[in-house]
Design a protein around this motif. Structure first.
Motif, PDB file in Angstrom:
ATOM      1  N   SER A 129      21.345   2.858 -19.227  1.00 28.01           N
ATOM      2  CA  SER A 129      20.199   2.092 -19.746  1.00 28.01           C
ATOM      3  C   SER A 129      19.723   1.125 -18.662  1.00 28.01           C
ATOM      4  O   SER A 129      19.916  -0.096 -18.743  1.00 28.01           O
ATOM      5  CB  SER A 129      20.595   1.331 -21.016  1.00 28.01           C
ATOM      6  OG  SER A 129      21.014   2.220 -22.027  1.00 28.01           O
ATOM      7  N   LEU A 130      19.109   1.699 -17.623  1.00 30.66           N
ATOM      8  CA  LEU A 130      18.627   0.904 -16.500  1.00 30.66           C
ATOM      9  C   LEU A 130      17.106   0.932 -16.463  1.00 30.66           C
ATOM     10  O   LEU A 130      16.492   1.967 -16.750  1.00 30.66           O
ATOM     11  CB  LEU A 130      19.171   1.439 -15.177  1.00 30.66           C
ATOM     12  CG  LEU A 130      20.696   1.509 -15.009  1.00 30.66           C
ATOM     13  CD1 LEU A 130      21.037   2.100 -13.645  1.00 30.66           C
ATOM     14  CD2 LEU A 130      21.329   0.135 -15.164  1.00 30.66           C
ATOM     15  N   ASN A 131      16.502  -0.190 -16.075  1.00 30.91           N
ATOM     16  CA  ASN A 131      15.065  -0.174 -15.871  1.00 30.91           C
ATOM     17  C   ASN A 131      14.755   0.423 -14.502  1.00 30.91           C
ATOM     18  O   ASN A 131      15.664   0.726 -13.720  1.00 30.91           O
ATOM     19  CB  ASN A 131      14.461  -1.573 -16.026  1.00 30.91           C
ATOM     20  CG  ASN A 131      15.062  -2.574 -15.036  1.00 30.91           C
ATOM     21  OD1 ASN A 131      15.296  -2.243 -13.867  1.00 30.91           O
ATOM     22  ND2 ASN A 131      15.289  -3.804 -15.492  1.00 30.91           N
ATOM     23  N   THR A 132      13.464   0.604 -14.212  1.00 30.95           N
ATOM     24  CA  THR A 132      13.069   1.267 -12.968  1.00 30.95           C
ATOM     25  C   THR A 132      13.598   0.530 -11.748  1.00 30.95           C
ATOM     26  O   THR A 132      14.090   1.164 -10.799  1.00 30.95           O
ATOM     27  CB  THR A 132      11.534   1.363 -12.894  1.00 30.95           C
ATOM     28  OG1 THR A 132      11.057   2.088 -14.032  1.00 30.95           O
ATOM     29  CG2 THR A 132      11.099   2.081 -11.624  1.00 30.95           C
ATOM     30  N   LEU A 150      20.104   1.075  -7.489  1.00 32.77           N
ATOM     31  CA  LEU A 150      21.302   1.911  -7.460  1.00 32.77           C
ATOM     32  C   LEU A 150      21.131   3.053  -6.465  1.00 32.77           C
ATOM     33  O   LEU A 150      22.052   3.365  -5.700  1.00 32.77           O
ATOM     34  CB  LEU A 150      21.588   2.454  -8.857  1.00 32.77           C
ATOM     35  CG  LEU A 150      22.766   3.431  -8.998  1.00 32.77           C
ATOM     36  CD1 LEU A 150      24.051   2.806  -8.473  1.00 32.77           C
ATOM     37  CD2 LEU A 150      22.941   3.850 -10.458  1.00 32.77           C
ATOM     38  N   LEU A 151      19.967   3.681  -6.445  1.00 34.50           N
ATOM     39  CA  LEU A 151      19.710   4.756  -5.494  1.00 34.50           C
ATOM     40  C   LEU A 151      19.773   4.249  -4.064  1.00 34.50           C
ATOM     41  O   LEU A 151      20.324   4.921  -3.169  1.00 34.50           O
ATOM     42  CB  LEU A 151      18.342   5.392  -5.770  1.00 34.50           C
ATOM     43  CG  LEU A 151      18.216   6.198  -7.067  1.00 34.50           C
ATOM     44  CD1 LEU A 151      16.776   6.649  -7.282  1.00 34.50           C
ATOM     45  CD2 LEU A 151      19.153   7.403  -7.048  1.00 34.50           C
ATOM     46  N   PRO A 192      14.282   8.083  -3.835  1.00 33.32           N
ATOM     47  CA  PRO A 192      13.873   8.499  -5.190  1.00 33.32           C
ATOM     48  C   PRO A 192      13.195   9.857  -5.232  1.00 33.32           C
ATOM     49  O   PRO A 192      13.336  10.598  -6.214  1.00 33.32           O
ATOM     50  CB  PRO A 192      12.900   7.382  -5.617  1.00 33.32           C
ATOM     51  CG  PRO A 192      13.367   6.181  -4.855  1.00 33.32           C
ATOM     52  CD  PRO A 192      13.828   6.716  -3.522  1.00 33.32           C
ATOM     53  N   ALA A 193      12.480  10.240  -4.160  1.00 32.17           N
ATOM     54  CA  ALA A 193      11.781  11.525  -4.139  1.00 32.17           C
ATOM     55  C   ALA A 193      12.742  12.704  -4.240  1.00 32.17           C
ATOM     56  O   ALA A 193      12.361  13.799  -4.676  1.00 32.17           O
ATOM     57  CB  ALA A 193      10.945  11.649  -2.866  1.00 32.17           C
TER      58      ALA A 193
END
Length: 357
Positions: A36-39, A45-46, A53-54
């Motif tokens: 349950s993470l927001n953008t 995290l990435l 992200p791509a």
């Protein structure tokens, strides 16, 4: 004499292996969705795992072993669920595996579906090893990675096995689990009850391999939704994905995977070249440079197919015809030249093999 190589050489070698493509980026996107993470938190995290992200939305993008391990480890830590591989496997269905899932769904029998899985699984997990073996009355689907045991390793095995078992139960109910066995190479974890919810009592830990074992006679079970037209289109899409795989998969491996379609049709050199987006002259030259040829790879693929057909009950005459040999004696000579034994001796040795406990 003791090995006097500088320590950094081994470190560099490990670093190279860890940087090779491994897991399709779409699974990473699904894994993130379990939190349950927001953008902003997802991007953070990435970034922590050095993942752009791509990579999560591209059809051809793969995470490296290092990236996938870091992400799996962090998601397990954040979720507080060491059994996350089991619950993540529950979330996956055939449609989450793209063209590969569509191809499997459209097959006629379980055997055809497994053959397709073996042919195209690298379009989803490049670093994995998947094999279908026969041991007495058992069919054994073994699965592993070339790496040491870790929490991320266990997560991947759990995810794949739960997905396979749940898919099998969707199509065939409890038939595959009857007298079946799930073998896992790692120690029994603290959350055994979570395994029993999925695999019931048919699970063994500290086994010499990771494998799903079931009665070989079940390979003839019909799939619920066979669709020749959908299968043809899905397999074409899989072939295109195979041709675009990162170069960790060698040209020889790609050619071996593409020579025969699941229905036994043999691709010509020109057809293989077209699938690999090169001219037939270029393909011939590249194979020659690696010490192979279209003829030798075709012969190897035929012998491998012959081994599988021999233990499923087809006669030598039928197999010779299926593999386009001019007559059974030519097939017999080719088989013995490759394996050292005749087709009938090979069949007897496989059928007489003791059942795996």
């Amino acid at each position: 004499m003791a090995d006097q190589r500088p320590a950094h050489q081994e470190t560099d070698s490990n670093r190279h292996r860890d940087s090779r493509p491994a897991l399709h980026g779409q699974y990473a996107a699904m894994l993130l969705d379990t939190l349950s993470l927001n953008t902003h938190e997802q991007h953070q995290l990435l970034q922590e795992c050095n993942i752009r992200p791509a990579l999560l939305s591209s059809q051809d993008a793969f995470l490296s072993k290092q990236q996938s391990h870091q992400l799996i480890q962090r998601v397990i830590e954040i979720s507080g669920s060491p059994w996350l591989g089991l619950t993540f496997g529950e979330r996956l269905n055939l449609m989450t595996h793209g063209a590969l899932g569509q191809a499997v769904l459209s097959c006629n029998t379980l055997k055809q579906a497994l053959d397709l899985l073996l042919k195209y699984y690298r379009t989803r997990m490049i670093h994995a090893r998947l094999e279908l073996l026969y041991e007495g009355d058992l069919a054994v689907l073994s699965f592993d990675f070339d790496e040491e045991y870790s929490e991320a390793y266990r997560f991947q095995i759990e995810t794949v096995f739960v997905c396979l078992v749940k898919t099998g139960m969707f199509f065939f109910g409890m038939k595959l689990m009857h007298q079946g066995q799930v073998q896992l190479s790692y120690p029994e974890p603290d959350y055994l009850k979570h395994y029993q919810n999925t695999f019931f009592d048919g699970v063994t830990f500290n086994a010499p391999r990771n494998a799903l074992c079931f009665q070989r006679s079940l390979l003839d079970l019909p799939m619920a939704m066979p669709n020749p037209s959908a299968l043809k289109h899905a397999e074409q899409a899989c072939n295109e994905l195979m041709a675009r795989l990162p170069q960790q998969t060698s040209l020889v491996e790609q050619v071996k995977a593409l020579i025969f379609s699941p229905d036994g049709e043999q691709a010509s050199l020109e057809e293989l070249a077209a699938m690999l987006h090169m001219s037939s002259r270029t393909l011939r030259r590249k194979l020659s440079a690696s010490g192979h040829s279209y003829r030798t790879l075709t012969d190897q693929a035929k012998i491998q197919q012959a081994k599988e057909l021999l233990v499923t009950g087809d006669s030598v005459e039928v197999i010779a015809e299926k593999l386009n040999y001019s007559d059974p004696s030519n097939f017999g000579r080719a088989f013995k030249r490759s394996t050292g034994v005749s087709p009938s001796v090979y069949r007897d040795s496989q059928l007489d093999a003791p059942e795996h406990a």
